[in-house]
Each structure stands twice: as structure tokens, then as C-alpha cells.
Design a protein around this motif. Structure first.
Motif, PDB file in Angstrom:
ATOM      1  N   PHE B 401       0.459  13.139  -5.874  1.00  0.00           N
ATOM      2  CA  PHE B 401       0.964  12.836  -4.525  1.00  0.00           C
ATOM      3  C   PHE B 401       1.599  11.453  -4.495  1.00  0.00           C
ATOM      4  O   PHE B 401       2.696  11.260  -3.976  1.00  0.00           O
ATOM      5  CB  PHE B 401      -0.182  12.865  -3.502  1.00  0.00           C
ATOM      6  N   ALA B 402       0.882  10.485  -5.050  1.00  0.00           N
ATOM      7  CA  ALA B 402       1.370   9.101  -5.011  1.00  0.00           C
ATOM      8  C   ALA B 402       2.700   8.986  -5.738  1.00  0.00           C
ATOM      9  O   ALA B 402       3.660   8.395  -5.227  1.00  0.00           O
ATOM     10  CB  ALA B 402       0.333   8.165  -5.629  1.00  0.00           C
ATOM     11  N   ARG B 403       2.760   9.585  -6.925  1.00  0.00           N
ATOM     12  CA  ARG B 403       4.016   9.515  -7.672  1.00  0.00           C
ATOM     13  C   ARG B 403       5.140  10.188  -6.900  1.00  0.00           C
ATOM     14  O   ARG B 403       6.255   9.648  -6.807  1.00  0.00           O
ATOM     15  CB  ARG B 403       3.843  10.166  -9.046  1.00  0.00           C
ATOM     16  N   ASN B 404       4.876  11.363  -6.350  1.00  0.00           N
ATOM     17  CA  ASN B 404       5.928  12.072  -5.619  1.00  0.00           C
ATOM     18  C   ASN B 404       6.402  11.257  -4.411  1.00  0.00           C
ATOM     19  O   ASN B 404       7.596  11.230  -4.107  1.00  0.00           O
ATOM     20  CB  ASN B 404       5.428  13.440  -5.151  1.00  0.00           C
ATOM     21  N   VAL B 441      -8.556  18.345  -1.518  1.00  0.00           N
ATOM     22  CA  VAL B 441      -8.570  17.422  -2.662  1.00  0.00           C
ATOM     23  C   VAL B 441     -10.037  17.052  -2.883  1.00  0.00           C
ATOM     24  O   VAL B 441     -10.772  16.832  -1.924  1.00  0.00           O
ATOM     25  CB  VAL B 441      -7.730  16.166  -2.340  1.00  0.00           C
ATOM     26  N   TYR B 442     -10.461  17.025  -4.143  1.00  0.00           N
ATOM     27  CA  TYR B 442     -11.875  16.804  -4.454  1.00  0.00           C
ATOM     28  C   TYR B 442     -12.062  15.445  -5.117  1.00  0.00           C
ATOM     29  O   TYR B 442     -11.801  15.293  -6.309  1.00  0.00           O
ATOM     30  CB  TYR B 442     -12.375  17.913  -5.375  1.00  0.00           C
ATOM     31  N   PRO B 443     -12.523  14.458  -4.359  1.00  0.00           N
ATOM     32  CA  PRO B 443     -12.558  13.082  -4.885  1.00  0.00           C
ATOM     33  C   PRO B 443     -13.378  12.938  -6.170  1.00  0.00           C
ATOM     34  O   PRO B 443     -12.980  12.207  -7.080  1.00  0.00           O
ATOM     35  CB  PRO B 443     -13.193  12.277  -3.740  1.00  0.00           C
ATOM     36  N   GLU B 444     -14.493  13.644  -6.269  1.00  0.00           N
ATOM     37  CA  GLU B 444     -15.322  13.471  -7.454  1.00  0.00           C
ATOM     38  C   GLU B 444     -14.578  13.946  -8.709  1.00  0.00           C
ATOM     39  O   GLU B 444     -14.606  13.301  -9.754  1.00  0.00           O
ATOM     40  CB  GLU B 444     -16.655  14.221  -7.274  1.00  0.00           C
ATOM     41  N   LEU B 490      -4.872   9.367   0.302  1.00  0.00           N
ATOM     42  CA  LEU B 490      -3.850  10.383   0.027  1.00  0.00           C
ATOM     43  C   LEU B 490      -4.397  11.799   0.027  1.00  0.00           C
ATOM     44  O   LEU B 490      -3.635  12.766  -0.041  1.00  0.00           O
ATOM     45  CB  LEU B 490      -3.149  10.099  -1.305  1.00  0.00           C
ATOM     46  N   GLY B 491      -5.711  11.944   0.098  1.00  0.00           N
ATOM     47  CA  GLY B 491      -6.276  13.276   0.253  1.00  0.00           C
ATOM     48  C   GLY B 491      -5.969  13.880   1.620  1.00  0.00           C
ATOM     49  O   GLY B 491      -6.092  15.089   1.824  1.00  0.00           O
ATOM     50  N   PRO B 493      -3.448  15.105   4.352  1.00  0.00           N
ATOM     51  CA  PRO B 493      -2.029  15.496   4.433  1.00  0.00           C
ATOM     52  C   PRO B 493      -1.259  14.744   5.514  1.00  0.00           C
ATOM     53  O   PRO B 493      -0.039  14.532   5.374  1.00  0.00           O
ATOM     54  CB  PRO B 493      -2.076  17.004   4.709  1.00  0.00           C
ATOM     55  N   ALA B 494      -1.957  14.320   6.550  1.00  0.00           N
ATOM     56  CA  ALA B 494      -1.269  13.584   7.616  1.00  0.00           C
ATOM     57  C   ALA B 494      -0.766  12.236   7.096  1.00  0.00           C
ATOM     58  O   ALA B 494       0.335  11.790   7.432  1.00  0.00           O
ATOM     59  CB  ALA B 494      -2.213  13.371   8.794  1.00  0.00           C
ATOM     60  N   GLU B 495      -1.578  11.620   6.261  1.00  0.00           N
ATOM     61  CA  GLU B 495      -1.185  10.339   5.676  1.00  0.00           C
ATOM     62  C   GLU B 495       0.006  10.535   4.725  1.00  0.00           C
ATOM     63  O   GLU B 495       0.943   9.732   4.707  1.00  0.00           O
ATOM     64  CB  GLU B 495      -2.389   9.729   4.932  1.00  0.00           C
ATOM     65  N   ARG B 496      -0.013  11.615   3.982  1.00  0.00           N
ATOM     66  CA  ARG B 496       1.108  11.883   3.073  1.00  0.00           C
ATOM     67  C   ARG B 496       2.383  12.140   3.882  1.00  0.00           C
ATOM     68  O   ARG B 496       3.471  11.688   3.497  1.00  0.00           O
ATOM     69  CB  ARG B 496       0.786  13.088   2.179  1.00  0.00           C
ATOM     70  N   LYS B 497       2.220  12.852   4.990  1.00  0.00           N
ATOM     71  CA  LYS B 497       3.375  13.138   5.837  1.00  0.00           C
ATOM     72  C   LYS B 497       3.951  11.822   6.373  1.00  0.00           C
ATOM     73  O   LYS B 497       5.167  11.594   6.360  1.00  0.00           O
ATOM     74  CB  LYS B 497       2.938  14.035   6.997  1.00  0.00           C
TER      75      LYS B 497
END
Lengths: 699, 699
Positions: B401-404, B441-444, B490-491, B493-497
Motif C-alpha cells: 500500500f505504502a509503495r503504491n 490487514v493482519y498486523p501480526e 495504512l491498514g 482503507p479510509a486513510e489510504r483513500k
């Protein structure tokens, strides 16, 4: 890390089979060679360096050197049985004497007084006292035999020679060593010492500073040392007044001649092309893939809490070291130049044989015979390896105990010469020590390893394999591993002692699930082993012997045998090298360590070093490189000067030396060691280990 | 499992580079070939099987077939947008719609009514509607150019053609496909559907019965099916009345002609010898070793509790599937016969070029040029792969996500033709869907993957690499991974949007540690990519194009292009084969499943099957094999008869087909599929999925 990680002795054959079993001789270039004490090229050294080691010098070096029977080298460095070796060679012991409360891997270990020296549960130290040529007797016993019969005859004559040599004494160890792979057989007689105690170890963070990323690299900043002490039968420090290497008063300088005396584990410098191609295409990739998966499992396991880290990091460390070494070997083999050269050498020697009707009559085409044995091995290798070899359940300590107990009961009931090698009277003390040792067993790690091996076995042999079906029945790998480890009492040395002493009757009566499991797989495992011994090993031994004899005719004795984890001497000079267009100097300094430190694993320094920073002489030489030809097993070898004084302690080879299995390139191949000055500086300024420092100074 | 696991689109180049980037044409033997719709060998099929597919038949098949854009194939099987594909092709969706409370991977999924159909967060379905030849336009744009300039020109003309084709519509997808690797360029225009919902999936235990041990094996007993539905822009089921495959009323029989229509991902059947040797000696071993280590990590992670298993088993499953396929490929390449044949073919074609001054003038020595590019790749491959390719941080969803986001901001500000391919207007909807999806997204798991990648990066590039130093500073891999995952939002989706829509300004203002990390490594990653594009990919594209053109001159159009994850048709017959001296029959039966079951993973049957045992017709054909030439990416392809009715569902190839990357051997190479009869029987007798069964029956 230049240790030779043999694992249990029963996997020695596995290793040999993997490696192609061929230990053929080679003609040595400058500084090349891992020479036996009875064929050292003194004249050549004299010519190159102006110094000729005489028989007395060699004898002194031989007696002051020791072998750590589970895979390393060392040296007596005081009159009272003190042995210098690597931290990573004593690592198993350091961990075994640790507990959840006292983690000596992390914190180091210093025995304040003699009485504080901690018994290593299963360390064995060997001192070579005599070499005898027994070639004729061995050859007479195997003459005219093939396959099974050859294998049985060889085993029988070796057992007989060894038993005669030990005279039944457990404190004598005798090995018939196949040199030049059947070109010669020499009987090596050792003093065997099993009371060995930990004296000193630094913290892992400095012993293995730089961790896996810096392993096999140079420049380097590691204090990879530990000291252990050999005790005699009366529980007193062994008197080694006559045979030890004193510490030199000064470090070696660039260009100085230096020797190493140690036990290189295995090289395959003149394997046939067929064997090397098999190694390149199958054996090495399969072994590496197995190790990579196990590495992943251990990486994840060790990250789950500090205690998991403590109990499994030694295994992970060992594995990562093997992985990097084998990967380096693979890179050497995929370079087409190496095999092309071997092909040419092979053709030349074959032409010599073919041109001489007597030789041709005697030897036939040994390369073709070996190639055929490789073809056979290719078919059976996976099954052999998964059941009996290097990818087997012996990753688990509890399984290894169970297998050893099961086999000890049946094998030790047989006549000595008919037993599996490791159960003969001469060899068994090595296994017995481990069976009876009180070294800790970690059930959670055992469970993880057994599960992994079960999954791996099912994958490699396939779910329709009859043995796999028998093992799995209607259970999953997870369930089986749980049942085995939870239900077994083999973690208790008293129980192992009871089963060992109770023999077959006790075994038969045992309901221990791990014992039952070891029994369940044993027939298949032994069948796989017998097949490989008769149809691969015997063929290769016999025919490699022919090749060796042909080489003797051409090259005489100006050749050294491939490494066999027996004592050898190599010589060379302190010397830098060129890497990626840059000159790498032969020394690092202790001060440089602080520049390289980041504070984070694996570049974190221990507290003791941070505290001592100002006290340490920053320009003291720390680690060094020299051209000595070494390989895994040489770890812990002393580096000595002409006066047989310690100037260093081998702990590694550089990355360019990883092709050393297959050849030696003096321009870049380097042995890596700690300087004697750094050892003294650290003991004095960092550890204030005064008792030890005094002893090393001869007081 | 015959899926083509592309990973994020940005790794497509990585995959291509790893694979050698050469997709050269080959002359097809009987049943061989992954044929394009516009060059199908109907006459050849007629000759072999007495049936000649006509253009109308081909068009019907083309329109009823779909591509699952993240790596699989499928087919419309009702008038209402119902798509049949594999369970393993919808596995990501099945997991995404699961929660800790409802594990549909384990328990299966049935939408009782239309409204219960569950939106797949990031599935994209493509239906090929038009093929146009654009070879001349592409060649005109790149004529006379080399390296960087060639690469830039190719990118620009492709972007322009694609953008014109889509006309800015996100529901149209246009790909310029390099066929015969530069021998021809065709524009593939698709309908793009991103509203896809899960209708039905069986339990994993039957979808993947036999697990990894049985994967790529036959006989087989898998119900590897799922049904999803494509919805139109109005949120209604797509009307596919004109274009779907009805279910056949009867199963195919041994000897019957069958076709498959799907998207084979990648083959390298006429890579040059230099490329194949690199693949054999470096690319495949390094990739396999990486996967083996990751496998170990995931095996251990998934064993730590049920929830860990739920969140990570899909990743493990995907990995194990790739691993087994690549290992099979390696076994093919180490067989010297294959490369010897290629060497001969290469010499013959080269002789034809060399003998013709005009050709020689035009093409030079394309093999030498490619060999040189391979030498360059060998030097830069590790860095490329670890930063940008198949062994990079993109294992982590959060990093991806971050790279994209980082790249979307900078790339989308550039003119369309100057962007990285995946950020062009025509291609970006594929990334945008994933960025905005609400898949969990699974943080662990993220933490474990990031730690692994950091350790791996440090090991592969070395601790002295300037980027490694920048990344690590004074922290350990463990600390960095913790900080990145714990600190990142970034897990959500609103933040990614928000970040996607905010562009460069939002990115610059972000303090999200994963965004900062992606920025930190981006310059190096992009530099590595540019180098490979200009000095490896461009050289190979140009010169492989020459080789292809030479082959056209010799073989005309009787050849098929290497696979390119675009729609293809293959033909063949239902047919058994010989294995280890035994005949393998072409069908298994549903009753046989119960004989193979042990009750333990991976041979445990789900409750539903155990309950339905008596209801199931034991002699109903279950899985089948046919000679169709398929490869990864064909998973989910329909198997159809002459009447274009579904008789099966491709889900695998046999173990002998794993060499299919490099060649096709009709005597043993088999496609593996579920019969239509078994699909119907299971829906009726096990799952009582009446709504679905009715729809499939055309009611």
C-alpha cells in the motif's frame, strides 16, 4: 565459522554420501594443502619461507593440538590442561550449562576459581598420540571384493584394527582413517578425554559480532574464543606441561610465516565430474532448501519470546553457518570453469591408465564405475537422506536418543566387526557420552522439529509411501509430534541410562512413544543405509582408491589427502587480498569494533565492552587473515609461529574460501583468526580474568 | 494448482526479468500449444480429431471465457453473470470475507439468496472483446532505438495505444500484449468488471484434499471449485445470456476431444541457452531458497494458534504451490538433455541467419546480445530482486500500500506515457481497486513478514550497503518491523483513500512510518528497476523480437507464442498415462475419495462429505486428466466439448507438467480437472445448493 558440524556420528556416512564420498588427492600449489603430520612438505616450506619444520617440531605441534570430537579443533595453551578453542565450538556447552535464569550465551561465563569450572555434558577432546600405516592389512581384507562384501570386509577389518588399538580402554580412541580415499589407510590413536569443563566464554554479542551478515566476511571484529579445561581420570586438571603452546609475546606481522594445526572436516577437491555434477544439481540444492525451511521455522520460533530464543538460537546459529558455507560451495560449482578443469584433469589421468595395459587391467574405468554409483544414489538419495542422512529426524535430540538406544541394543549384541561403525567397541564411547549426559532437552523445540520432519518426510517420500502411511495412520504431523514429545521420558538421562543398560529386553518392554517411533522407522532407515553402503559408498571407495593409486604413480607423495576430520597442518603467510578492486588489509583493530557497532543486533556490543572502551588499546590488532588452507573443522585451530607459540586462533574463512571444498585459490582464499594480542587485551581490559590471564602467561 | 500468482502488478517485471523475459515461439507437436484466438490451428485439430472449430465457435468461446486479473481464469456458466472458477482462485476473497468468528476457508460459503452474495474486495474479472494487431505502430516507435531509449519509446507507445483504446473508461481494460516476444504486438481489449461477489465455495478440506503432498499429483480427489458472480454498474447481476457455457448433461469419456480456454501465465519454451542457464544456476535456486525460508516462517507462524492459521494459511498455500511448481521447473532444467536440445535449435537458427547476408545485417547476433544482458542481470539481480522484484518487501500488504501510494503520487503527476506501466491511466484501476478495498490487514502477520524481509535484505545486500545502513541505523530488524507496523495506519482503507486523493502534498505531510519507509527505499528500488528495464529487458525484447522474426521466416504462423497471461485455447484428449511403469487411468471416482481419507490433515474430509457419503454416487467420475497444454494461470479454465458445453474445470497439472515452462511432452504432460458430473453431484448431494444447481441447469 570454520567448525565442521558433524551431528551425530551416524550421520557421518550421510555427510560423506552427500559429499560424494570421494576424497581424492591433489597436487598442491603454493601455501595449498592440509597436510598430515607424517607427510608434511618441510622442504617446500623451507623453499618458500626459509624455515623447515623438523620431526621434533611436528611432534610437539601434534601433541599440543587437540580435536573436539563433535566438530572442532583446539590447542593446549597451559601446563594444566587448558584448551583454547572458539566460542562457537564450545557454544553447545555454554548453552547446556545455562538455565532460564543464567544465560551464559548472552552474558558470558567466567569461572572465578578452579572449582567453578562447569562440566560440559558431552564434550570430547582427542589428542593424537600415534599414526600407523595399516594400508596393507586393509587392502588384504577387501581384495577381490565388491559391493556388500567389500563393505562388510572393510567394516570388519577396521573394527578389528581399532579394537586391538584401544585394547578395550575407553580413554583411548582409535580411528582407521581413509586417506587419499583408499589410497592409504592410517590408524590414528588418540587419548580420549570426556571430562572437559568450561573456564571462560565472552558474551555472544562480541564472540559473534556482526552475526550471520558478517559471517565468512572480512574485515571482521570477533572475539570468537572460549577456554575449556581437560581433567584427568582423578578429576584433576590434566598435566600438559610437556605439550602445550605458550602464548607469543608479540603479534604476528604482515608477511610472517604462520602454521595452523587442526582438523579440517571434509573437502572434495578431486571428486569425479559425475560426483560434482550431482552435488551441484541435486545434493547441494536439496540440502540448502531443507536448511532454508528449517531456518525459517527457527527464525520464527526464536522470535517468540526470550526463552525460545535462548533454547533454539544455538541450533539456528549452527544452521545459518552451514547454510552460508554450502551456498558458497554451490556458487563455486555452478561456475562452469571449475568442472571444465576437473573434466580435463580426469581425461588426462584416464589417458595415462588407458595407455598402460597393466594399469588398465588393474583399474578398468573407475570413473565410469563411480558415475554408475552416482546414478544409483540419485534414485535412492531422498529416501536415504530423509530416513538416515542429513535431512532426517536426528534434528531432534529425543529422536536421536531413541534411535541410539534402539540400535545400541541390537547392534551391541552383534560381534564387533558386524556392527554399524558407530556401535563398535572402539567407537561407542562417543555415543554413550551423549546418551548419558545431563544436557538439557527442550520439549517445545523438540515438538517443532519433529513436526517439521514429519511434514518434510510426507512431502519428500509422498503420502503413498508405505512407511509414511504406517507413520501417519490417521493422525496429522502435528498430532504425532505432540504425542511423541509429550509422551516420551527420554529427556531424563536416568531413563536413558536404564534403557541403555537394560539392552534389548528393556527396549522391548518400553512403551515410550519415541522409542516405538524410532523402532517403527528403523528397518526402512537401515535398509536405505545398507543399500547406500553397498551400492554407492563401496563402489566409490574401491574405485576412488584406484584413482588415488594412479595419482600416486604420477605425482608421488607430493600430494595431500582430502580433509577427513583428522589432524592436519597447513602453512601460509599473514597477507591481505584484493576484493571488488579494493585492497583488504590483513588486520583489523580493536578500536574499529566501536566504529562498526550500531547498538542493534547483530551489531550490538556487550555492556562489558562499552564500559571498557577507554581502557582498550584502540590500535591493538584484533582479527587477522592469512593464506593458510583450512576448511570447516579447523575452527579453534591455533595459529602458531615458527617457535610453536600461539599468535592467533582460527575461527573462520573469508567468503572466497567457501569454494575451498573444491579447490584452493591462494590469491583470495584466507583463514580468519583472532590475534593473540587481542585475546590478551580482552582478558585483561574487558574481562579482568586475572586467573586465566596468569595461567596463559605461564604463571 | 495452475494459478498464475502475479502478486502486485509492479512485480510483473520482476517475474519477467527472473524468467529471462524471453517469450519465444515454438513449433507445436500434437496437442501442444497455447493458441491465440486469432491464430487457432483448426485444420490441425480437424486432422487429429475430426472437428474444426470455426470462427463463430471461437468467438463464442472467447466471449464466454474470463480472466481473473490477479492470476486465474474462469468462465460464465449462466445467463446471469455466474462465473465458475477454482476455490484456490477465489481463496483470497473467501478469506477476506471471513472473520475470526466465521472462517469460510474452513467451513465453506453458500449464499442462500442473491442478497447474501458477498462482495470480493479486490477481485477483477476481464472479458476479452477485441484483438487488434498493432505491431507496425509499436515497431515504428522503437525502430533504431536501444536500451533506455528503446524502453522509454516502447512504454510511451504502449501507454498511448492503451489510453486511446480505453477512451478513459475505467470499465474498459486494454493491454498491448507482446506476442512471440516482440514478433507481434496485439492490443487486447477487455470489459473490466470490479464488482464481483462470492456465491459458493466448498470447505478447504475437500477443495484442496491431499494438500501440498497431493498438489500437482494424480490420481486426485479435489473439488477445487468456487462460483462468483459478476455484477454490472447498476449493481445487478450481469446479463450474460449471449455468452456463457452451459453445463453438459454428460461427462466426457476417455478419448474425447476437449478444449480449454484460459490465461496461461508464462512459459519460456524458447528462452536462449544463456537465459536458461541463468535460470537454472541462479534465478530458480535463489527464488526457491527464499520461498523455502518464508515457508518455514509461515509454517511456524500458522502453527501458533488457530487464528494465526486462519490469517496466514492462504499465503502459505500460495507459496507452497509456487514452490512445488518452481522446484519441478528446476528439475527439468538440470536435466542436461533439455539445454542440449535448445543449444542445437539455437545453432540451427543462427546458421540460417548467418547464411543470409540480409538477415545477418538486420539481426546481427541476437543470442550474443541476450547473453550479454544476462551477464549484466547476474550482477544486479540480487539488488533488483530484493528491492523491486520477487523477493522484495511487497510480501507485506502494508508496505505494498505504502509503495503504491508513494508512487501513485509521483507517477500520476507525469504525462501518461512517461509513467511506470502500472500507473498509466489504462492500468491504474487495477491498483486503485486494491488500495481502496476493505480487505482485512493482519498486523501480526505483517510484522513477521517485514522482519523477515529486513533480515533478508541485510543478508543479501550486506550490512555495508549504503541503503541497508540507512534503513537499519541503530535498530534491529525486529525493532524496525515493530515500529513500522505498530505505527502505521495504512491498514485502514479510509486513510489510504485520503492519501491517494491527497496526492503528493498528502504524502509529504504524512508521518506514517510505513510511508516514510517506502519513500526511504524508493530511489534505490526505482534505480534498480530502471537499470534492468534499460539494460536487460530492453535488450532482450529487441533481440528476442529478432529471433522471433527469424523463426517466422522459417516456420510461418504454424507456431504459438509463449504464454503471456492473456486468453488462449488449447485442445487435447481425455487420456491416461504411464508413470513408474504403471498406467494411470484418466478418471478418479467420488467413492475413491473416502478410501484415500485418513481423517487427518491434509487427508481429512469435511463433515458435509462424511454425512453425505451414502448419498453420493461412488462411481461418479471425480477428477480427470487430458492432454491439453496448460500452465499456471489456466486455473479455473473451463474444459469444454465440441458443443462448447462445460465438461470440467481445470485446477492443476500433473507433476510431469511442471516442465511445461520449458517444453511440452504429450506422452505424460496432463491437465487435471474436476468433471462436470462431480460438480453437479456435490452441489446436489453434499451441499444441497439448490439455487445454484438450478441456475447451472439453466432454470
Amino acid at each position: 565459522m570454520r567448525d565442521f558440524l558433524k551431528g551425530a556420528p551416524l550421520s557421518a556416512l550421510a555427510a560423506a554420501a552427500l559429499a560424494g564420498l570421494l576424497l581424492a588427492p591433489t597436487v598442491a600449489g603454493a601455501d595449498e594443502g592440509m597436510w598430515t603430520f607424517n607427510n608434511f612438505p618441510s622442504a617446500k616450506v623451507k623453499q618458500a619461507y626459509g624455515f623447515s619444520p623438523d620431526p621434533k617440531w611436528l611432534e610437539r605441534v601434534q601433541l599440543a593440538s587437540v580435536r573436539l570430537a563433535r566438530g572442532c579443533s583446539g590447542a593446549f595453551v597451559s601446563a594444566s590442561g587448558l584448551v583454547q578453542t572458539n566460542h562457537h565450538c564450545a557454544r553447545a556447552c555454554i548453552q547446556q550449562v545455562s538455565t532460564a535464569e543464567h544465560n551464559h550465551i548472552k552474558d558470558g561465563f567466567t569461572a572465578a576459581e578452579l572449582k567453578d569450572e562447569a562440566k560440559c555434558p558431552d564434550m570430547e577432546v582427542n589428542q593424537l598420540v600415534q599414526i600407523t600405516d595399516v594400508t596393507q592389512r586393509v587392502n588384504a581384507a577387501t581384495a577381490g571384493k565388491e559391493g556388500d562384501a567389500f563393505s562388510a570386509a572393510l567394516k570388519e577389518v577396521q573394527a578389528a584394527i581399532q579394537k586391538e588399538c584401544t585394547g578395550g580402554a575407553d580413554d583411548t580412541r582409535c580411528d582407521v582413517v581413509e586417506l587419499y580415499h583408499g589410497g592409504a589407510y592410517n590408524l590414528y590413536k588418540y587419548h580420549r578425554y570426556q571430562d572437559v569443563r568450561l573456564v571462560f566464554a565472552p558474551e555472544e554479542d562480541i564472540a559473534f559480532f556482526g552475526g550471520d551478515p558478517d559471517n565468512f566476511e572480512f574485515p571482521r571484529y570477533d572475539l570468537d574464543v572460549s577456554y575449556v579445561r581437560v581433567y584427568d581420570k582423578d578429576g584433576k586438571p590434566l598435566n600438559t606441561k610437556a605439550n602445550y603452546f605458550p602464548y607469543a609475546s608479540h603479534d604476528a606481522n604482515e608477511g610472517d610465516l604462520v602454521f595452523t594445526s587442526g582438523n579440517p572436516g571434509r573437502t572434495e577437491r578431486l571428486d569425479t565430474v559425475a560426483e560434482l555434477e550431482y552435488e551441484r544439481d541435486h545434493a547441494l540444492p536439496d540440502r540448502l532448501l531443507y536448511l532454508a525451511e528449517l531456518r525459517g521455522i527457527l527464525l520464527q520460533f526464536t522470535s517468540q519470546g526470550e526463552e525460545n530464543g535462548r533454547i533454539a538460537r544455538t541450533k539456528l546459529f549452527t544452521l545459518e553457518n552451514s547454510y552460508k558455507a554450502l551456498y558458497g560451495g554451490l556458487q563455486t560449482l555452478v561456475d562452469p570453469a571449475l568442472i571444465a578443469t576437473k573434466r580435463k584433469d580426469e581425461a588426462e589421468l584416464k589417458a595415462i591408465i588407458d595407455a598402460d595395459p597393466a594399469l588398465k587391467q588393474q583399474y578398468g574405468d573407475p570413473w565410469a564405475a563411480i558415475a554408475k554409483s552416482v546414478e544409483h544414489f540419485a534414485v535412492v538419495a531422498t529416501r536415504y537422506d530423509v530416513l538416515e542422512g542429513g535431512r532426517s529426524f536426528t534434528q531432534s535430540d529425543m529422536f536421536t536418543f531413541a534411535r541410539n538406544l534402539v540400535r545400541a541394543a541390537s547392534e551391541r549384541a552383534l560381534p564387533d566387526g558386524k556392527r554399524l561403525r558407530e556401535y563398535t567397541d572402539a567407537n561407542f564411547p562417543f555415543i554413550r557420552q551423549r546418551l548419558l549426559s545431563n544436557s538439557p532437552v527442550y520439549p517445545e523445540l523438540e515438538r517443532v522439529l519433529m513436526r517439521m520432519q514429519l511434514v518434510y518426510m510426507q512431502r519428500q517420500l509422498g503420502p503413498d509411501d508405505p512407511l509414511v502411511k504406517k507413520v501417519f495412520g490417521n493422525r496429522s504431523a502435528e498430532q504425532i509430534a505432540d504425542d511423541l514429545v509429550k509422551g516420551s521420558t527420554l529427556g531424563d538421562p536416568a531413563e536413558r541410562k536404564r534403557l541403555l543398560e537394560g539392552g534389548q529386553a528393556a527396549l522391548d518392554a518400553s512403551t515410550d512413544p519415541m522409542i516405538r517411533f524410532a523402532k517403527l522407522v528403523d528397518a526402512d532407515a537401515l535398509a536405505a543405509r545398507r543399500d547406500v553402503e553397498a551400492n554407492v559408498a563401496a563402489v566409490q571407495q574401491k574405485n576412488a582408491g584406484y584413482i588415488a593409486q594412479a595419482m600416486f604413480k604420477v605425482h608421488g607423495t607430493s600430494i595431500y589427502p582430502d580433509a577427513t576430520f583428522s589432524p592436519r597442518v597447513s602453512y601460509g603467510a599473514v597477507k591481505g587480498y584484493e576484493q571488488n578492486g579494493q585492497h583488504v588489509a590483513p588486520f583489523t583493530t580493536m578500536g574499529g569494533t566501536f566504529d562498526r557497532a550500531t547498538g542493534a543486533f547483530p551489531f550490538a556490543l556487550p555492556e562489558s565492552w562499552l564500559k571498557a572502551k577507554d581502557a582498550i588499546n584502540p590500535s591493538q590488532k584484533f582479527d587477522a587473515v592469512s593464506t593458510n588452507d583450512i576448511i570447516g573443522g579447523n575452527s579453534g585451530s591455533p595459529v602458531i609461529n615458527k617457535d610453536a607459540e600461539v599468535v592467533g586462533l582460527i575461527f573462520d574463512g573469508n567468503i572466497q574460501s567457501l569454494g575451498g571444498d573444491y579447490g584452493y585459490d591462494g590469491s583470495v582464499n584466507r583463514a580468519v583468526w583472532v590475534t593473540v594480542g587481542a585475546l590478551k587485551e580482552a582478558l585483561a581490559k574487558v574481562y579482568h580474568a586475572n586467573r586465566l590471564a596468569k595461567e596463559l602467561a605461564g604463571h
